[in-house]
Design a protein around this motif. Structure first.
Motif, mmCIF file in Angstrom:
data_model
loop_
_atom_site.group_PDB
_atom_site.id
_atom_site.type_symbol
_atom_site.label_atom_id
_atom_site.label_comp_id
_atom_site.label_asym_id
_atom_site.label_seq_id
_atom_site.Cartn_x
_atom_site.Cartn_y
_atom_site.Cartn_z
ATOM 1 N N LEU A 1 0.843 -1.184 0.000
ATOM 2 C CA LEU A 1 0.000 0.000 0.000
ATOM 3 C C LEU A 1 0.886 1.244 0.000
ATOM 4 C CD1 LEU A 1 -2.719 1.459 0.311
ATOM 5 C CD2 LEU A 1 -2.515 1.124 2.778
ATOM 6 N N TYR A 2 0.716 2.074 -1.021
ATOM 7 C CA TYR A 2 1.487 3.310 -1.127
ATOM 8 C C TYR A 2 0.591 4.490 -0.768
ATOM 9 C CZ TYR A 2 4.904 0.498 -3.657
ATOM 10 O OH TYR A 2 5.825 -0.470 -4.012
ATOM 11 N N PRO A 3 0.854 5.178 0.343
ATOM 12 C CA PRO A 3 0.033 6.326 0.736
ATOM 13 C C PRO A 3 -0.076 7.383 -0.365
ATOM 14 C CG PRO A 3 1.452 5.672 2.553
ATOM 15 C CD PRO A 3 1.882 4.869 1.367
ATOM 16 N N ARG A 4 0.964 7.545 -1.165
ATOM 17 C CA ARG A 4 0.936 8.554 -2.235
ATOM 18 C C ARG A 4 -0.190 8.257 -3.227
ATOM 19 N NH1 ARG A 4 2.888 8.264 -7.170
ATOM 20 N NH2 ARG A 4 4.112 6.411 -6.685
ATOM 21 N N LEU A 5 -0.368 6.962 -3.571
ATOM 22 C CA LEU A 5 -1.427 6.593 -4.505
ATOM 23 C C LEU A 5 -2.811 6.862 -3.919
ATOM 24 C CD1 LEU A 5 -0.128 3.226 -6.002
ATOM 25 C CD2 LEU A 5 -0.090 5.490 -7.043
ATOM 26 N N VAL A 6 -2.948 6.594 -2.614
ATOM 27 C CA VAL A 6 -4.210 6.872 -1.927
ATOM 28 C C VAL A 6 -4.524 8.362 -2.000
ATOM 29 C CG1 VAL A 6 -5.398 6.852 0.299
ATOM 30 C CG2 VAL A 6 -3.964 4.912 -0.370
ATOM 31 N N LEU A 7 -3.518 9.174 -1.707
ATOM 32 C CA LEU A 7 -3.687 10.619 -1.698
ATOM 33 C C LEU A 7 -4.057 11.142 -3.086
ATOM 34 C CD1 LEU A 7 -3.474 13.056 0.179
ATOM 35 C CD2 LEU A 7 -1.059 13.253 -0.453
ATOM 36 N N GLU A 8 -3.345 10.687 -4.104
ATOM 37 C CA GLU A 8 -3.614 11.136 -5.472
ATOM 38 C C GLU A 8 -5.025 10.759 -5.908
ATOM 39 O OE1 GLU A 8 -0.562 9.381 -7.812
ATOM 40 O OE2 GLU A 8 0.977 10.829 -7.215
ATOM 41 N N CYS A 9 -5.439 9.547 -5.566
ATOM 42 C CA CYS A 9 -6.754 9.058 -5.963
ATOM 43 C C CYS A 9 -7.859 9.855 -5.264
ATOM 44 C CB CYS A 9 -6.859 7.579 -5.634
ATOM 45 S SG CYS A 9 -8.341 6.782 -6.274
ATOM 46 N N ALA A 10 -7.709 10.073 -3.971
ATOM 47 C CA ALA A 10 -8.716 10.815 -3.205
ATOM 48 C C ALA A 10 -8.847 12.247 -3.712
ATOM 49 C CB ALA A 10 -8.351 10.800 -1.725
ATOM 50 N N LEU A 11 -7.728 12.886 -4.018
ATOM 51 C CA LEU A 11 -7.754 14.262 -4.520
ATOM 52 C C LEU A 11 -8.381 14.321 -5.919
ATOM 53 C CD1 LEU A 11 -4.232 15.492 -3.355
ATOM 54 C CD2 LEU A 11 -6.450 16.299 -2.513
ATOM 55 N N ARG A 12 -8.096 13.316 -6.731
ATOM 56 C CA ARG A 12 -8.626 13.291 -8.094
ATOM 57 C C ARG A 12 -10.151 13.265 -8.094
ATOM 58 N NH1 ARG A 12 -5.834 9.383 -9.697
ATOM 59 N NH2 ARG A 12 -7.291 7.633 -9.583
ATOM 60 N N HIS A 13 -10.730 12.581 -7.101
ATOM 61 C CA HIS A 13 -12.186 12.470 -7.051
ATOM 62 C C HIS A 13 -12.829 13.515 -6.139
ATOM 63 C CE1 HIS A 13 -12.194 8.867 -9.444
ATOM 64 N NE2 HIS A 13 -11.402 8.233 -8.603
ATOM 65 N N GLY A 14 -12.026 14.396 -5.570
ATOM 66 C CA GLY A 14 -12.566 15.417 -4.692
ATOM 67 C C GLY A 14 -13.229 14.849 -3.450
ATOM 68 N N ALA A 15 -12.634 13.823 -2.870
ATOM 69 C CA ALA A 15 -13.228 13.122 -1.734
ATOM 70 C C ALA A 15 -13.179 13.956 -0.458
ATOM 71 C CB ALA A 15 -12.513 11.797 -1.501
ATOM 72 N N ALA A 16 -14.268 13.908 0.312
ATOM 73 C CA ALA A 16 -14.273 14.508 1.644
ATOM 74 C C ALA A 16 -13.718 13.513 2.657
ATOM 75 C CB ALA A 16 -15.692 14.910 2.034
ATOM 76 N N SER A 17 -13.941 12.230 2.385
ATOM 77 C CA SER A 17 -13.388 11.163 3.221
ATOM 78 C C SER A 17 -13.238 9.925 2.354
ATOM 79 C CB SER A 17 -14.295 10.863 4.424
ATOM 80 O OG SER A 17 -15.552 10.380 3.991
ATOM 81 N N VAL A 18 -12.524 8.927 2.877
ATOM 82 C CA VAL A 18 -12.308 7.703 2.111
ATOM 83 C C VAL A 18 -12.431 6.489 3.016
ATOM 84 C CG1 VAL A 18 -10.749 8.856 0.481
ATOM 85 C CG2 VAL A 18 -9.793 7.640 2.462
ATOM 86 N N ILE A 19 -12.733 5.370 2.393
ATOM 87 C CA ILE A 19 -12.659 4.066 3.061
ATOM 88 C C ILE A 19 -11.595 3.258 2.340
ATOM 89 C CG2 ILE A 19 -13.838 1.883 3.540
ATOM 90 C CD1 ILE A 19 -16.447 3.429 3.747
ATOM 91 N N LEU A 20 -10.658 2.762 3.083
ATOM 92 C CA LEU A 20 -9.650 1.854 2.551
ATOM 93 C C LEU A 20 -10.170 0.439 2.745
ATOM 94 C CD1 LEU A 20 -6.759 2.300 1.385
ATOM 95 C CD2 LEU A 20 -5.891 1.805 3.676
ATOM 96 N N ALA A 21 -10.023 -0.414 1.741
ATOM 97 C CA ALA A 21 -10.521 -1.787 1.853
ATOM 98 C C ALA A 21 -9.531 -2.749 1.212
ATOM 99 C CB ALA A 21 -11.887 -1.925 1.184
ATOM 100 N N HIS A 22 -9.244 -3.841 1.898
ATOM 101 C CA HIS A 22 -8.447 -4.895 1.280
ATOM 102 C C HIS A 22 -8.903 -6.248 1.813
ATOM 103 C CE1 HIS A 22 -5.849 -5.009 4.926
ATOM 104 N NE2 HIS A 22 -5.354 -6.143 4.450
ATOM 105 N N ASN A 23 -8.457 -7.294 1.162
ATOM 106 C CA ASN A 23 -8.918 -8.635 1.512
ATOM 107 C C ASN A 23 -7.778 -9.499 2.031
ATOM 108 O OD1 ASN A 23 -7.741 -8.620 -1.104
ATOM 109 N ND2 ASN A 23 -8.674 -10.600 -1.561
ATOM 110 N N HIS A 24 -8.139 -10.515 2.782
ATOM 111 C CA HIS A 24 -7.222 -11.554 3.233
ATOM 112 C C HIS A 24 -7.715 -12.873 2.639
ATOM 113 C CE1 HIS A 24 -5.540 -9.399 7.096
ATOM 114 N NE2 HIS A 24 -5.146 -8.840 5.956
#
Length: 231
Positions: A149-172
């Motif tokens: 998980l790269y925090p930079r990618l999370v940040l870029e994606c959230a900003l691109r969509h104009g997010a007020a908040s985000v949910i991170l999700a992954h599977n095991h």
């Protein structure tokens, strides 16, 4: 004899629903519609043994299914179609508003994202100010037991969509959704990266086999623990 057994399965399904049947019986019943003149019970058990679960059978590529003895094109298409439709119903698309402000709704949506997934994947769900879904992005794919998980990618994606908040999700894929130390550490880093631009990390949801773990609801990662640096 086979016809009588099939009729009993159909009647059980009609009278009591899918939960009245075991996984192998549900798969056996589906197979009867593609294979009308053969006992489908052995084939149902064969597929479950090969893939490990009903979910993974229905999520398999139809071309891969046709490599299984007794599975022709019609049968492979039917199984794949059933899985595709189930996944689409769980994760609605199009113009429907998807509200993820309630933990149960968020958990159910995330379960659909990982329907049949064999490897670890990470999704970022961008939300508006009312916790309605703006967009769901797969931001990473990994192996059977890890992904990066790269925090930079999370940040870029959230900003691109104009997010007020985000949910991170992954599977095991192993089945146990309990977060590892690495999961907690990565979540803390994502929280800190988002915090710098005023975007809230609403939750980090981990999907296992038949169960879901919410880090926020289970108090593994909250604003206080992140800010203090405590594990």
């Amino acid at each position: 004899m086979h016809e009588g057994h099939r009729e009993r399965l159909r009647k059980s399904f009609l009278s009591a629903g899918a939960y009245a049947l075991h996984d192998h019986q549900l798969l056996e019943l589906i197979l009867t519609y593609a294979i009308p003149r053969k006992d489908t019970n052995p084939l149902a058990h064969q597929l479950l043994k090969a893939y490990g679960s009903l979910e993974k059978v229905l999520a398999a590529d139809p071309r891969e299914l046709m490599l299984q003895p007794g599975i022709g094109e019609n049968t492979a298409v039917l199984l794949s179609l059933a899985g595709t439709m189930a996944g689409r119903l769980i994760t609605p698309k199009g113009d429907r508003t998807v509200s993820l402000g309630q933990p149960a709704a968020a958990a159910e949506y995330c379960r659909g994202l990982f329907f049949g997934a064999r490897y670890e994947e990470i999704y970022l769900l961008s939300l508006d100010a009312k916790h309605n879904l703006i967009h769901a992005d797969k931001i990473a794919s990994g192996t059977l037991n890890e992904t990066v998980l790269y925090p930079r990618l999370v940040l870029e994606c959230a900003l691109r969509h104009g997010a007020a908040s985000v949910i991170l999700a992954h599977n095991h894929p192993s089945g146990n959704p309990t977060p590892s130390g690495e999961d907690v550490s990565a979540t803390r880093k994502v929280y800190e990266a988002l915090h710098t631009v005023g975007i809230a990390l609403f939750d980090h949801i981990i999907v296992g086999r038949g169960s879901v773990f919410s880090m926020v609801r289970n108090a593994r990662v909250s604003a206080s623990t992140v800010e203090s640096g405590r594990p």
